[in-house]
Design a protein around this motif. Structure first.
Motif, PDB file in Angstrom:
ATOM      1  N   MET A  34       7.521   7.676   0.657  1.00 18.81           N
ATOM      2  CA  MET A  34       6.727   6.970   1.659  1.00 18.81           C
ATOM      3  C   MET A  34       5.327   6.710   1.076  1.00 18.81           C
ATOM      4  SD  MET A  34       6.421   5.683   4.712  1.00 18.81           S
ATOM      5  CE  MET A  34       7.483   6.432   5.925  1.00 18.81           C
ATOM      6  N   PRO A  35       5.103   5.537   0.480  1.00 14.86           N
ATOM      7  CA  PRO A  35       3.784   5.217  -0.052  1.00 14.86           C
ATOM      8  C   PRO A  35       2.949   4.456   0.989  1.00 14.86           C
ATOM      9  CG  PRO A  35       5.569   4.137  -1.282  1.00 14.86           C
ATOM     10  CD  PRO A  35       6.092   4.553   0.047  1.00 14.86           C
ATOM     11  N   LEU A  36       1.682   4.793   1.096  1.00 15.93           N
ATOM     12  CA  LEU A  36       0.773   4.159   2.043  1.00 15.93           C
ATOM     13  C   LEU A  36      -0.421   3.559   1.308  1.00 15.93           C
ATOM     14  CD1 LEU A  36       0.605   6.933   4.798  1.00 15.93           C
ATOM     15  CD2 LEU A  36       2.115   4.943   4.747  1.00 15.93           C
ATOM     16  N   ARG A  37      -0.860   2.421   1.763  1.00 11.56           N
ATOM     17  CA  ARG A  37      -2.107   1.818   1.274  1.00 11.56           C
ATOM     18  C   ARG A  37      -3.207   2.222   2.237  1.00 11.56           C
ATOM     19  NH1 ARG A  37      -2.524  -2.879  -1.901  1.00 11.56           N
ATOM     20  NH2 ARG A  37      -4.613  -3.002  -2.828  1.00 11.56           N
ATOM     21  N   LEU A  38      -4.265   2.817   1.716  1.00  8.37           N
ATOM     22  CA  LEU A  38      -5.387   3.283   2.525  1.00  8.37           C
ATOM     23  C   LEU A  38      -6.613   2.439   2.208  1.00  8.37           C
ATOM     24  CD1 LEU A  38      -5.005   7.152   1.985  1.00  8.37           C
ATOM     25  CD2 LEU A  38      -3.834   5.702   3.646  1.00  8.37           C
ATOM     26  N   ARG A  39      -7.189   1.815   3.224  1.00 15.01           N
ATOM     27  CA  ARG A  39      -8.412   1.031   3.050  1.00 15.01           C
ATOM     28  C   ARG A  39      -9.541   1.773   3.756  1.00 15.01           C
ATOM     29  NH1 ARG A  39      -7.444  -3.603  -0.361  1.00 15.01           N
ATOM     30  NH2 ARG A  39      -5.354  -4.383   0.136  1.00 15.01           N
ATOM     31  N   GLY A  40     -10.565   2.105   3.003  1.00 18.21           N
ATOM     32  CA  GLY A  40     -11.691   2.852   3.540  1.00 18.21           C
ATOM     33  C   GLY A  40     -12.056   3.992   2.608  1.00 18.21           C
ATOM     34  N   ASP A  88      -7.249   8.644 -10.835  1.00 20.70           N
ATOM     35  CA  ASP A  88      -8.274   7.613 -10.694  1.00 20.70           C
ATOM     36  C   ASP A  88      -7.843   6.380 -11.488  1.00 20.70           C
ATOM     37  OD1 ASP A  88     -10.538   6.083 -10.397  1.00 20.70           O
ATOM     38  OD2 ASP A  88     -11.934   7.736 -10.721  1.00 20.70           O
ATOM     39  N   LEU A  89      -7.596   5.281 -10.790  1.00 22.22           N
ATOM     40  CA  LEU A  89      -7.186   4.031 -11.430  1.00 22.22           C
ATOM     41  C   LEU A  89      -8.317   3.012 -11.367  1.00 22.22           C
ATOM     42  CD1 LEU A  89      -3.609   3.650  -9.865  1.00 22.22           C
ATOM     43  CD2 LEU A  89      -4.215   4.692 -12.052  1.00 22.22           C
ATOM     44  N   ALA A  90      -9.525   3.457 -11.613  1.00 24.51           N
ATOM     45  CA  ALA A  90     -10.710   2.610 -11.475  1.00 24.51           C
ATOM     46  C   ALA A  90     -10.516   1.277 -12.203  1.00 24.51           C
ATOM     47  CB  ALA A  90     -11.936   3.328 -12.026  1.00 24.51           C
ATOM     48  N   GLY A  91     -10.707   0.184 -11.466  1.00 26.16           N
ATOM     49  CA  GLY A  91     -10.594  -1.141 -12.068  1.00 26.16           C
ATOM     50  C   GLY A  91      -9.184  -1.682 -12.147  1.00 26.16           C
ATOM     51  N   ALA A  92      -8.206  -0.945 -11.664  1.00 23.86           N
ATOM     52  CA  ALA A  92      -6.815  -1.399 -11.755  1.00 23.86           C
ATOM     53  C   ALA A  92      -6.583  -2.598 -10.842  1.00 23.86           C
ATOM     54  CB  ALA A  92      -5.868  -0.269 -11.371  1.00 23.86           C
ATOM     55  N   GLY A  93      -5.658  -3.452 -11.243  1.00 21.98           N
ATOM     56  CA  GLY A  93      -5.279  -4.588 -10.417  1.00 21.98           C
ATOM     57  C   GLY A  93      -4.223  -4.203  -9.408  1.00 21.98           C
ATOM     58  N   GLU A  94      -3.843  -5.165  -8.550  1.00 21.23           N
ATOM     59  CA  GLU A  94      -2.844  -4.917  -7.521  1.00 21.23           C
ATOM     60  C   GLU A  94      -1.515  -4.468  -8.127  1.00 21.23           C
ATOM     61  OE1 GLU A  94      -2.644  -5.375  -4.063  1.00 21.23           O
ATOM     62  OE2 GLU A  94      -4.822  -5.497  -3.960  1.00 21.23           O
ATOM     63  N   GLU A  95      -1.081  -5.156  -9.175  1.00 22.22           N
ATOM     64  CA  GLU A  95       0.199  -4.836  -9.789  1.00 22.22           C
ATOM     65  C   GLU A  95       0.192  -3.431 -10.381  1.00 22.22           C
ATOM     66  OE1 GLU A  95       4.173  -5.537 -10.853  1.00 22.22           O
ATOM     67  OE2 GLU A  95       2.810  -6.586  -9.496  1.00 22.22           O
ATOM     68  N   GLU A  96      -0.915  -3.056 -10.996  1.00 24.69           N
ATOM     69  CA  GLU A  96      -1.001  -1.716 -11.590  1.00 24.69           C
ATOM     70  C   GLU A  96      -0.961  -0.636 -10.515  1.00 24.69           C
ATOM     71  OE1 GLU A  96      -3.887   0.922 -14.571  1.00 24.69           O
ATOM     72  OE2 GLU A  96      -4.263  -1.226 -14.279  1.00 24.69           O
ATOM     73  N   LEU A  97      -1.635  -0.884  -9.385  1.00 25.68           N
ATOM     74  CA  LEU A  97      -1.602   0.076  -8.286  1.00 25.68           C
ATOM     75  C   LEU A  97      -0.184   0.217  -7.747  1.00 25.68           C
ATOM     76  CD1 LEU A  97      -3.203   1.905  -6.312  1.00 25.68           C
ATOM     77  CD2 LEU A  97      -3.392  -0.083  -4.811  1.00 25.68           C
ATOM     78  N   PHE A  98       0.518  -0.907  -7.566  1.00 26.74           N
ATOM     79  CA  PHE A  98       1.897  -0.854  -7.074  1.00 26.74           C
ATOM     80  C   PHE A  98       2.784  -0.075  -8.034  1.00 26.74           C
ATOM     81  CE2 PHE A  98       6.217  -2.436  -6.993  1.00 26.74           C
ATOM     82  CZ  PHE A  98       6.543  -2.328  -5.651  1.00 26.74           C
ATOM     83  N   ARG A  99       2.661  -0.358  -9.329  1.00 26.91           N
ATOM     84  CA  ARG A  99       3.495   0.326 -10.313  1.00 26.91           C
ATOM     85  C   ARG A  99       3.192   1.819 -10.345  1.00 26.91           C
ATOM     86  NH1 ARG A  99       7.543  -2.756 -10.168  1.00 26.91           N
ATOM     87  NH2 ARG A  99       7.069  -4.922 -10.714  1.00 26.91           N
ATOM     88  N   ALA A 100       1.921   2.179 -10.191  1.00 25.34           N
ATOM     89  CA  ALA A 100       1.562   3.596 -10.182  1.00 25.34           C
ATOM     90  C   ALA A 100       2.158   4.285  -8.954  1.00 25.34           C
ATOM     91  CB  ALA A 100       0.042   3.754 -10.203  1.00 25.34           C
ATOM     92  N   ALA A 101       2.141   3.601  -7.799  1.00 26.22           N
ATOM     93  CA  ALA A 101       2.735   4.167  -6.592  1.00 26.22           C
ATOM     94  C   ALA A 101       4.245   4.310  -6.752  1.00 26.22           C
ATOM     95  CB  ALA A 101       2.403   3.281  -5.390  1.00 26.22           C
ATOM     96  N   GLU A 102       4.877   3.297  -7.343  1.00 24.79           N
ATOM     97  CA  GLU A 102       6.320   3.359  -7.570  1.00 24.79           C
ATOM     98  C   GLU A 102       6.682   4.511  -8.508  1.00 24.79           C
ATOM     99  OE1 GLU A 102       9.921   0.225  -8.660  1.00 24.79           O
ATOM    100  OE2 GLU A 102       7.874  -0.218  -9.293  1.00 24.79           O
ATOM    101  N   GLU A 103       5.904   4.675  -9.577  1.00 22.81           N
ATOM    102  CA  GLU A 103       6.167   5.749 -10.545  1.00 22.81           C
ATOM    103  C   GLU A 103       5.969   7.115  -9.906  1.00 22.81           C
ATOM    104  OE1 GLU A 103       5.236   8.966 -13.112  1.00 22.81           O
ATOM    105  OE2 GLU A 103       3.691   7.917 -11.944  1.00 22.81           O
ATOM    106  N   ALA A 104       4.941   7.259  -9.076  1.00 19.21           N
ATOM    107  CA  ALA A 104       4.671   8.547  -8.442  1.00 19.21           C
ATOM    108  C   ALA A 104       5.836   8.968  -7.552  1.00 19.21           C
ATOM    109  CB  ALA A 104       3.383   8.466  -7.628  1.00 19.21           C
ATOM    110  N   GLY A 105       6.430   8.001  -6.859  1.00 21.43           N
ATOM    111  CA  GLY A 105       7.551   8.333  -5.993  1.00 21.43           C
ATOM    112  C   GLY A 105       8.848   8.547  -6.730  1.00 21.43           C
TER     113      GLY A 105
END
Length: 481
Positions: A34-40, A88-105
């Protein structure tokens, strides 16, 4: 792990999950994510404290699985074994964030050392992903919502300097497991096992035509084909189901059974339908694997209509739910049916669009809670468990059919064609439930033209090119979740 530990027996479903794990320990097929996007702004320290609090609250977050004297046991400690992982994925793009979330799960678990994982990914100070993942041996699809709810409630409390707003747990998974053992050994359990055997006697598991022979040892690797159902089918589903006197799930199941009948040529077969064995108020907030996959029998004749198939599916699901307390696999443990693999093809129930959210929170693509805008990130999961698994998901944008399959035995093109057939049959069933299943064309006009052209010597080369292009498009048309 804490020195204070207890060795506990496994439930029937946990034993089957342990067997799958031992066969393919490096597979992520049984990860529930269950991956969530958190804004804030996320308070990392408060999130870390929240994970520890949930670990103390939920017994299975303090459990691992080992073998003792040749038997698997669950070892429960007093202290949680799961902690927050921060990247910390400082500066990562949308695709990199998605791939990191997919890999974590998707990272495989070692059940001997841990069964849950919570990863916090920071893209910017106002853009994060929180990924909760658990092995199926300790979780189910209800539990993944419960885990997220508990984590967010605990985070809200720690961020505000207050205790989490939880209902106290009044039961434990150990009590559930003990109850299962007592029930299966009782006279009532013996009668329930015989009722399950009687319900499926004479039927065989559904056997889809495979692209390759089934290997001796499965790799538990898979892939997914996703289809968003067209608006007409999605919007008309409720009315068609009501007209047939069944639930929308029973109607969708009947269409899946009808397509399986058309693909396999089997007139009398079994599909697996996962059901929850949760019962009573004491288990409503409990994280655990309460899964009981029921064998649901389907019988078709030349004059079977979608309405009659839906009525049959609805009646048999309801009858099965009456016996859901008994672990179905135990009823077939010593039978040829079990050794032949009771469930090769399976359909899962519809899922809600969002978890239980705090009162007053906005329900939609995102919710507002604890100072954060929270939305789901959709990632592939549970691929390769079976030859084919269909999961129907209700999302804020509509209804989606998710076909997960075993790449050991099926090609993507075959599953794409199966998905095409499901959409075609569902559209026909919603339009007119009195339609006979046998009267619906499974092939589209372009497919029929290509096949007919094969009989035309002058058009053979052109039809080959068309077929090649069609299969190439199958390979490239994955609408990734």
């Amino acid at each position: 792990m804490s020195a204070a530990v207890r060795a506990l027996p496994l439930t029937a479903v946990q034993e089957s999950m342990w067997t799958a794990y031992r066969i393919a320990p490096d597979s992520a097929a049984y990860n529930i994510v269950m991956p969530l996007r958190l804004r804030g702004r996320v308070d990392v320290a408060a999130m870390d404290a929240a994970i520890a609090s949930v670990g103390h609250r939920q017994e299975l977050l303090r459990s691992v699985f080992v073998e003792r004297d040749g038997r698997p046991v669950r070892v429960a400690a007093d202290a949680p074994v799961v902690r927050l992982e921060f990247r910390d994925l400082a500066g990562a793009g949308e695709e990199e964030l998605f791939r990191a979330a997919e890999e974590a799960g998707a990272r495989p678990f070692r059940l001997e050392s841990g069964t849950f994982r919570v990863v916090l990914l920071r893209r910017t100070d106002d853009d994060w992903a929180l990924v909760t993942s658990a092995h199926h041996i300790v979780s189910d699809f209800t539990s993944r919502w419960l885990l997220v709810r508990d984590v967010l409630d605990a985070y809200a409390g720690h961020a505000a300097g207050t205790a989490p707003a939880w209902r106290p747990l009044t039961s434990s998974y150990t009590e559930y497991a003990d109850g299962e053992l007592r029930y299966t050994a009782s006279e009532a359990g013996v009668r329930a096992a015989e009722e399950w055997r009687a319900a499926v006697r004479g039927a065989a598991p559904a056997e889809l035509p495979l692209d390759r022979p089934r290997p001796r040892v499965r790799s538990l690797r898979g892939d997914t084909v996703v289809r968003r159902l067209d608006a007409e089918s999605a919007e008309g589903l409720g009315g068609a189901a009501h007209a047939a006197g069944v639930t929308p799930f029973a109607f969708l199941l009947a269409v899946f059974q009808a397509l399986t009948h058309r693909w396999t040529g089997q007139d009398d077969f079994l599909l697996g339908v996962p059901a929850s064995a949760r019962s009573g108020r004491g288990q409503r907030d409990l994280i655990g694997c309460f899964l009981n996959t029921m064998p649901v029998r389907a019988e078709f004749g030349p004059d079977t209509t979608f309405r009659s198939a839906a009525a049959q599916a609805g009646e048999r699901v309801m009858r099965g739910m009456l016996g859901v307390r008994f672990p179905c696999r135990l009823a077939f443990r010593d039978t040829v049916l079990f050794r032949a693999a009771l469930f090769l093809v399976q359909m899962d129930r519809m899922e809600p669009p969002v978890p239980n959210v705090p009162p007053g929170a906005a329900v939609g693509p995102s919710v507002r809670y604890a100072g954060l805008d929270i939305a789901l990130i959709d990632v592939p999961q549970q691929e390769g468990q079976l030859d084919l698994l269909l999961r129907i998901e209700q999302t804020p944008d509509g209804v989606t059919a998710v076909f997960s399959y075993d790449t050991d035995v099926l090609d993507r093109a075959s599953v794409e064609r199966f998905a095409d057939g499901y959409e075609r049959l569902l559209a026909a069933a919603v339009r007119d439930p009195e339609t006979r299943v046998a009267d619906v064309d499974l092939a589209g006009a372009a497919d029929l033209d290509a096949v007919l052209a094969l009989g035309d010597a002058t058009g053979f080369a052109d039809s080959f090119d068309t077929s090649y292009d069609t299969f190439e498009s199958f390979e490239n048309a994955w609408d990734h979740r």
